[in-house]
Design an enzyme around this catalytic site. Structure first.
Site, PDB file in Angstrom:
ATOM      1  N   ASP A   1       0.874  -1.179   0.000  1.00 25.30           N
ATOM      2  CA  ASP A   1       0.000   0.000   0.000  1.00 25.30           C
ATOM      3  C   ASP A   1       0.905   1.222   0.000  1.00 25.30           C
ATOM      4  O   ASP A   1       2.129   1.104   0.141  1.00 25.30           O
ATOM      5  CB  ASP A   1      -0.936   0.001   1.230  1.00 25.30           C
ATOM      6  CG  ASP A   1      -2.272   0.650   0.908  1.00 25.30           C
ATOM      7  OD1 ASP A   1      -2.279   1.804   0.451  1.00 25.30           O
ATOM      8  OD2 ASP A   1      -3.314  -0.003   1.121  1.00 25.30           O
TER       9      ASP A   1
ATOM     10  N   HIS B   1      -3.981   2.442  -4.755  1.00 26.67           N
ATOM     11  CA  HIS B   1      -3.204   2.214  -3.527  1.00 26.67           C
ATOM     12  C   HIS B   1      -1.757   1.827  -3.846  1.00 26.67           C
ATOM     13  O   HIS B   1      -1.176   0.981  -3.170  1.00 26.67           O
ATOM     14  CB  HIS B   1      -3.847   1.118  -2.671  1.00 26.67           C
ATOM     15  CG  HIS B   1      -5.045   1.578  -1.885  1.00 26.67           C
ATOM     16  ND1 HIS B   1      -4.946   2.078  -0.618  1.00 26.67           N
ATOM     17  CD2 HIS B   1      -6.358   1.635  -2.200  1.00 26.67           C
ATOM     18  CE1 HIS B   1      -6.166   2.397  -0.178  1.00 26.67           C
ATOM     19  NE2 HIS B   1      -7.040   2.145  -1.128  1.00 26.67           N
TER      20      HIS B   1
ATOM     21  N   GLU C   1     -10.638   1.504  -4.588  1.00 27.21           N
ATOM     22  CA  GLU C   1     -10.374   2.925  -4.369  1.00 27.21           C
ATOM     23  C   GLU C   1      -9.359   3.559  -5.316  1.00 27.21           C
ATOM     24  O   GLU C   1      -8.649   4.480  -4.919  1.00 27.21           O
ATOM     25  CB  GLU C   1      -9.929   3.155  -2.911  1.00 27.21           C
ATOM     26  CG  GLU C   1     -11.012   2.816  -1.918  1.00 27.21           C
ATOM     27  CD  GLU C   1     -10.637   3.137  -0.481  1.00 27.21           C
ATOM     28  OE1 GLU C   1     -11.440   3.778   0.211  1.00 27.21           O
ATOM     29  OE2 GLU C   1      -9.532   2.739  -0.039  1.00 27.21           O
TER      30      GLU C   1
HETATM   31  C1  ACM Z   1     -10.784  -1.073   1.587  1.00 29.65           C
HETATM   32  O1  ACM Z   1     -11.121  -0.912   2.763  1.00 29.65           O
HETATM   33  N1  ACM Z   1     -10.383  -0.047   0.862  1.00 29.65           N
HETATM   34  C2  ACM Z   1     -10.815  -2.376   0.968  1.00 29.65           C
END
Ligand code: ACM
Ligand code: ZN
Length: 682
Positions: free
Chosen positions: A185, A262, A318
């Site tokens: 991440d 991410h 996201e």
């Molecule tokens: C997440 O909580 N973005 C999977």
């Protein structure tokens, strides 16, 4: 005669009750437990003779698990006639892939299963039942779901192999079988990759040690070895050791490699994979550049070599998708492939990665955003933004794993917020987690078959220390274990809590730092009992300019502000009503007739993280005809921005009489929500 009979009956009942008590200490609660008519126990203090049959190369693994029951064991080559522990893997066992039968008599214990995993789970039950003696009984047991998992986030703050092993130990005792490792991440890449060494020599390190400081600062990474560098990663050797350690406990580690979003840390280490015109703090991989695929495929080659898991989690959540709109490479890709939106561009990448992994015998799991732009043909969806994504996937014939944030996001506080460390999201106590049913009766049968199971997700943005991590993880992950294993109709919270208190104590004795359930404060006291007041059930009109509450936070709709129910620690509990409009909240209550009134008040809540603020001013007025208004109060309030949720009452006291009450809460300069639960009139 009759009296003697009654006495025997009472003794029998007491003994049975004691037996029930002890057996009910098995967590997750087994599917079925039967006692013999005459209560009896097997004394195991002097040890048992261990005989293992049919487990082939897994015999040693099972022998180690048998030792972990705490019973002294002597391995024998033939089944003993008494004081035995016989473990039998046999084709004729009927409990399915992970089920078992555990039969305890005064002579010994027999565990039968069709797989070594089943035997292992039988041994976990035996381990929990053993306190020097074991109650005679027959347990017939099998899990409700095949997937019973936990996500551990080692990106935001790195955690060591040893820490992970300790959590694996607990998972195994609770018959959980999937550890989803969030390895990558923005805040740090945590797994060694030979073909792209800067992922660990650079992207795994930063100077601010807390995620918060790093995220709200410049979000930079530094070279390994820089003075003050904070971070770390698992070497391949360590990861392999973990895989082995987990497999020894019938747990599969599912690695997650985030793409395309991410991925800020990847772009920091390899900026050539950024989109052209990439905005600052934008962490999406460029899908237009072929080099992105070369890199991801090369990484995945190394990942599948370390992790034998059938599933590889590829993230998919996201992505901002903004840079793709500005990037000439991404735009060219969209044109060449006939993709009409950036959703389809993401879907193009997920499809390609799925195809690549499928060709190597692996399946993908992705977060529910992979539904956007078209789901890859064989993908399993992990549903987190709610249950809708999982249900949509299951209805389309895909498998789904449920981890909706309202129940499974255990990075949220589990007790009164003022008593808990800084965290994300609303109050999520053990009871709320436990109340979750991933595949309720209301779901149709065909859909339910695609719900593989359930997972607790513990993100670590605010969790710096191991102690804090364990505090968040346990005991709420125990609730997830029981949801995943025990038939829904057998589950009952007070019984679960009683068993869990004991597990928490045992964990504390073993050096873990779980949340201390016995000292739980519980929900906001105001929410526990409905209140009576003069405006109860009276009609409420929502005035211009606020007029409407936000549909997502409607609570009980127009009835909310006079239904006698006050909100708890979280605004998401369907008791707080949320107002997003510029005008804040502006309502008129019709009391039905002119009524003597001595006080009018309402509570607001503030939690700055998600943008919920107190009003900067409250005005209260009354009227007899709804046209001529008499102001009663104008209360100014200076907003103090802090981290903890707070609650404050704004009201008036005096003596008046009126038919109509107007209550206005003005929104402050901080944009965001106002939340109010009840307008209380006495
Ligand atoms: C997440 O909580 N973005 C999977
Ligand atoms: Zn691009």
């Amino acid at each position: 005669m009759r009296r003697v009979y009654a006495l025997i009956l009472i003794i029998g009942m007491a003994a049975t009750a004691a037996a029930q008590q002890r057996l009910a200490s098995v967590t997750p609660l087994p599917t079925k437990v039967e006692f013999s008519d005459t209560p009896a126990t097997l004394d195991v203090e002097r040890g048992l003779r261990l005989y293992i049959e049919g487990a082939a190369e897994e015999s040693e693994r099972l022998a180690r698990a048998a030792d972990a029951t705490g019973i002294a064991l002597k391995r024998v080559n033939r089944p003993a006639k008494e004081r035995y522990l016989n473990l039998r893997v046999t084709d004729s066992a009927e409990q399915g892939a992970e089920g078992y039968t555990l039969d305890v008599t005064e002579r010994g214990v027999t565990i039968t299963a069709s797989t070594p995993a089943g035997i292992f789970y039988g041994l976990q039950s035996l381990r929990q039942m053993n306190d020097g003696e074991v109650e005679c009984c027959t347990i017939t047991d099998a899990p409700r779901f095949a997937y019973r998992g936990i996500l551990i986030d080692i990106s935001r703050h790195f955690r060591t192999k040893e820490f992970l092993m300790r959590q694996i130990d607990m998972m195994a005792q609770l018959k959980m079988n999937r550890l989803h490792l969030h390895l990558t991440d923005a805040a740090g890449w945590r797994i060694e990759v030979d073909s792209y060494p800067r992922l660990t020599s650079y992207a795994a390190w930063r100077t601010p040690s807390t995620w918060k400081e790093w995220w709200y600062g410049e979000r930079q990474h530094v070279e390994e070895g820089t003075p003050g560098a904070y971070g770390g990663y698992l070497t391949k050797a360590e990861a392999r050791e973990l895989v082995e350690y987990a497999a020894d406990r019938y747990i599969t580690i599912i690695p997650e490699i985030e793409l395309p979003g991410h991925s800020d840390e990847v772009l920091a280490a390899y900026p050539e994979l950024k989109c052209t015109n990439n905005p600052k703090f934008q962490g999406d991989l460029c899908i237009g550049k072929e080099a992105t695929f070369e890199m991801m495929q090369s990484i995945l080659d190394e990942i599948i070599e370390i992790f034998p898991s059938e599933y590889i989690h590829i993230g998919g959540d996201e992505a901002s998708k903004e840079s793709w709109k500005l990037c000439s490479d991404c735009q060219r890709r969209m044109q060449e492939e006939g993709l009409e939106s950036v959703d389809e561009l993401q879907s193009y990448m997920i499809h390609r990665i799925e195809e690549y992994l499928n060709a190597r015998g692996r399946q993908i799991i992705g977060w529910d955003e992979i539904l956007q732009g078209g789901l890859a043909p064989n993908a399993t969806v992990m549903s987190w933004r709610g249950e809708e994504g999982g249900i949509a996937a299951a209805e389309a014939g895909h498998d789904a794993i449920m981890s909706p944030h309202g129940y499974c996001y255990i990075d949220a506080p589990q007790d009164a917020p003022y008593s808990q460390p800084e965290s994300i999201g609303g109050y999520l106590p053990l009871e709320q987690v436990y109340s979750y049913d991933p595949a309720p009766e209301s779901m149709d049968e065909a859909t339910r078959r695609h719900i593989l199971g359930v997972q607790a997700n513990l993100w670590a943005e605010f969790i710096v220390t191991d102690e804090h991590y364990e505090h968040m993880l346990w005991p709420r992950a125990i609730a997830i274990a029981e949801i995943g294993w025990t038939p829904q109709q057998r589950r009952e919270y007070s019984d679960f809590r009683r068993r869990t208190l004991r597990i928490v104590e045992q964990m504390q004795q073993a050096g873990y730092t779980p949340f201390d359930l016995k000292n739980e404060i519980g929900n906001r006291p105001e929410t526990l009992t409905p209140i009576d007041h003069l405006a109860l059930g009276k009609s409420v009109t929502y005035n211009y300019p606020s007029r409407y509450y936000a549909p997502k936070y409607a609570a009980a709709g127009d009835a909310t502000l006079t239904d006698g129910l006050r909100g708890g620690w979280t605004y998401a509990d369907k008791r707080w009503q949320g107002f997003l409009g510029r005008g804040g909240v502006d309502v008129t209550i019709d009391m039905g007739e002119v009524t003597p009134i001595r006080s009018i008040s309402a509570d607001f809540m503030q939690i700055c993280g998600p943008g919920v603020y107190m009003p900067c001013m409250v005005e209260i007025a009354v009227s007899n005809d709804g046209e001529q208004w008499q102001p009663l109060a104008c209360i100014e309030h200076e907003i103090v921005v802090d981290e903890l949720p707070s609650f404050k009452s704004f009201g008036w006291e005096g003596e008046t009489s009126a038919r109509y009450i107007r209550y206005v809460g003005h929104r402050s300069k901080y944009s965001g929500f106002l939340f109010v639960d009840e307008i209380v009139v006495h």
